[in-house]
Write an enzyme that holds these catalytic residues in place. Structure first.
Site, PDB file in Angstrom:
ATOM      1  N   CYS A 157     -14.022  -0.452   7.148  1.00 54.61           N
ATOM      2  CA  CYS A 157     -13.024  -1.040   6.262  1.00 54.61           C
ATOM      3  C   CYS A 157     -12.950  -0.196   4.998  1.00 54.61           C
ATOM      4  O   CYS A 157     -13.980   0.156   4.420  1.00 54.61           O
ATOM      5  CB  CYS A 157     -13.413  -2.468   5.890  1.00 54.61           C
TER       6      CYS A 157
ATOM      7  N   ARG B 272     -22.699  -4.788   8.482  1.00 53.60           N
ATOM      8  CA  ARG B 272     -22.379  -6.184   8.806  1.00 53.60           C
ATOM      9  C   ARG B 272     -20.952  -6.298   9.313  1.00 53.60           C
ATOM     10  O   ARG B 272     -20.064  -5.538   8.926  1.00 53.60           O
ATOM     11  CB  ARG B 272     -22.651  -7.093   7.612  1.00 53.60           C
TER      12      ARG B 272
ATOM     13  N   CYS C  89       0.821  -1.218   0.000  1.00 53.14           N
ATOM     14  CA  CYS C  89       0.000   0.000   0.000  1.00 53.14           C
ATOM     15  C   CYS C  89       0.849   1.260   0.000  1.00 53.14           C
ATOM     16  O   CYS C  89       0.334   2.351  -0.231  1.00 53.14           O
ATOM     17  CB  CYS C  89      -0.944   0.007   1.189  1.00 53.14           C
TER      18      CYS C  89
END
Ligand SMILES: [Zn+2]
Lengths: 380, 134
Positions: free
Chosen positions: A198, A187, A80
């Site tokens: 996320c 969820r 990343c």
């Protein structure tokens, strides 16, 4: 050793671009950065291009699409941190006296490569028995909650803050703020982390034109921002039973940047950090010594890291809100620092900042906490 | 009971079964005593070559955990994972066997069980951590 300045910035919208190629996105970011810098194609002496999953010679394809060819082009893969490692390489070439005007591009078309959860490299034992990237951060979040007495709802405030900021950034993947209730109703991906906590799978590109101090006067730009430090480190193999809420890699990278810039953490006004997951933002800001260990989450809850707070973090929306096209992420952070330091961030402008820090890190390899980390410090 | 070497997926995780107990096989540096799992040939702390085999205890303490609910196609989600701190000063990631949420600080023993990894559509036998019954 010549000082390095960021002369021009460019960035595409982050998000899903099913109808565009990585080369096309990269070309757009390059065009915007050249225009912003006021330089022509022939002024660019060399280019470094960060990407993770784009295959062979992505950099050449993007530069050719932007009308640049023949110059030295190097492709950079560093998880990343690929884009910010491209900046590091480009800045080093100026410091070494090799070039005066160079380009760093980060680009990723991730939506055509990935679905679901990102995982460590499949050859690592952790990946072979089922660890995912959300799983790593979820396990660190569990320790953080236990050690510092915070709740999943406290941590979720980080996602709420960043998506609120992202809604003010026209280039963001997500344009809609979320409430704490909406985060809590999302969820579960890996307990306690839920969907909104996320970073999404995004496509996009970002570019910067770097210039030496000695050449700066020729381009007459008073919009240039000094890159006072750029540091790169890799994770050390972990020995023994270490505290998983403390990022050794982040600290060593930041420490090197503070030494380079001659600036301490107390002099930093705002930060863009690698919030691949909500809890990650806390680990990074604390890891860089900007906030004491264990205090970050409760201070976010109090609003201290909002754009109008005492220490704004991820005013751009961060990875959670702006999006996370891996290779482009580290460059986009520097783009945001420049916008803020120029006073060009419009709705999400931080009040008269002088010093900004960008932290980008990535990867998980067998036995290390993270594979690559970069810290850039920009000074007005 | 004879020792059985990794009957199912030895390429993933090295272990030895002895008298009904499961011992993960790592390595220890003869010079600085640092312990590693999986095993290494060169000590990353001091560069010593030729590390010695180290059989970990059949039990440890749960350092942290999560339940992974979204994974890649090679795994049958959801499944819990834990980091176990072994008495040999080494921390190992393992899948967790059992109902209910793993408890940080609780003692766990190492057992063989199928999952969560699928190979050719079938769960493979892997070392798991399981909470010790009081
Ligand atoms: Zn050693």
């Amino acid at each position: 050793m010549d000082d390095v300045y960021v002369l021009g910035i460019g960035m595409t919208p982050f998000g899903r671009h099913p109808d565009r190629s990585a080369a096309d996105l990269g070309s757009e970011a390059i065009g915007l950065a050249l225009k912003d810098a006021g330089v022509s194609r022939k002024d660019i002496e060399a280019a470094w291009v960060g990407h993770v999953y784009q295959g062979m010679a992505m950099g050449q394809r993007a530069l050719y699409a932007a009308g640049l060819s023949g110059l030295p082009i190097a492709n950079v893969e560093n998880a990343c941190s690929s884009g910010s490692t491209a900046i590091w390489d480009a800045a080093m070439s100026i410091r070494a006296g090799a070039y005066d005007v160079v380009l760093a591009l980060g680009v990723e078309h991730l939506s055509s490569m990935f679905r679901g959860a990102l995982a460590p490299d499949p050859t690592d034992i952790e990946a072979q028995i089922g660890l995912t990237m959300p799983g790593i951060y979820a396990m660190r979040a569990q320790r953080y909650m236990l050690q510092y007495g915070v709740t999943p709802s406290d941590i979720a405030h980080i996602a709420v803050k960043n998506k609120k900021n992202a809604a003010m950034n026209p280039l963001s993947h997500f344009k809609k703020p979320v409430t704490l209730e909406e985060v809590a109703a999302g969820r579960l991906i890996a307990d306690p982390l839920r969907l909104h906590e996320c970073a999404p799978i995004s496509d996009g590109a970002a570019a910067v034109v770097l210039i030496s101090r000695s050449k700066l006067s020729q381009y007459g730009s008073n919009r240039a921002i000094r890159l006072a430090a750029t540091s790169l480190r890799s994770g050390r193999t972990e020995v023994g039973l270490v505290d998983m809420t403390v990022e050794d890699l982040t600290w060593r990278t930041a420490e090197a940047a503070y030494a380079q810039a001659g600036i301490g953490p107390e002099e930093i006004d705002f930060a863009e950090v690698h919030d691949c997951f909500s809890i990650a933002e806390a680990l990074r800001v604390e890891g860089m010594g900007l906030i004491p260990h264990g205090e970050y989450v409760s201070r976010v809850v109090k609003g201290e890291m909002d754009i109008d707070g005492t220490f704004p973090v991820n005013a751009s929306g961060g990875l959670l809100g702006k999006g996370h096209p891996l290779g482009a992420t580290g460059v986009a952070q520097v783009v945001e620092l420049v916008r803020q330091l120029r006073g060009d961030a419009k709705e999400r402008q931080i009040k008269s900042p002088k010093v900004g820090i960008a932290h980008c890190r990535g990867g998980k390899a067998q036995g290390v906490e993270g594979t690559a980390c970069t810290v850039n410090i920009l000074v007005k | 009971m004879p020792d059985i070497e990794s009957p199912s997926a030895p390429e993933i995780m090295q272990y030895r079964q002895s008298q009904g107990k499961v011992h993960l096989l790592g390595s220890r540096c003869p010079s600085c005593s640092a312990a590693f799992f999986p095993s290494r040939t060169i000590c990353p702390a001091d560069g010593t070559e030729g590390l010695e085999e180290l059989a970990l205890a059949d039990h440890g303490i749960i350092y942290t955990y999560t339940v992974i609910r979204q994974s890649t196609p090679e795994f049958e989600a959801p499944y819990a994972m834990v980091y176990i701190d072994f008495p040999q000063d080494v921390r190992v990631l393992l899948p967790y066997l059992g109902d209910g949420t793993p408890v940080i600080g609780a003692e766990a023993e190492i057992v063989l069980a199928p999952g969560p990894r699928l190979i050719d559509g079938a769960l493979v036998l892997l070392p798991h951590a399981q909470s010790r019954q009081a």
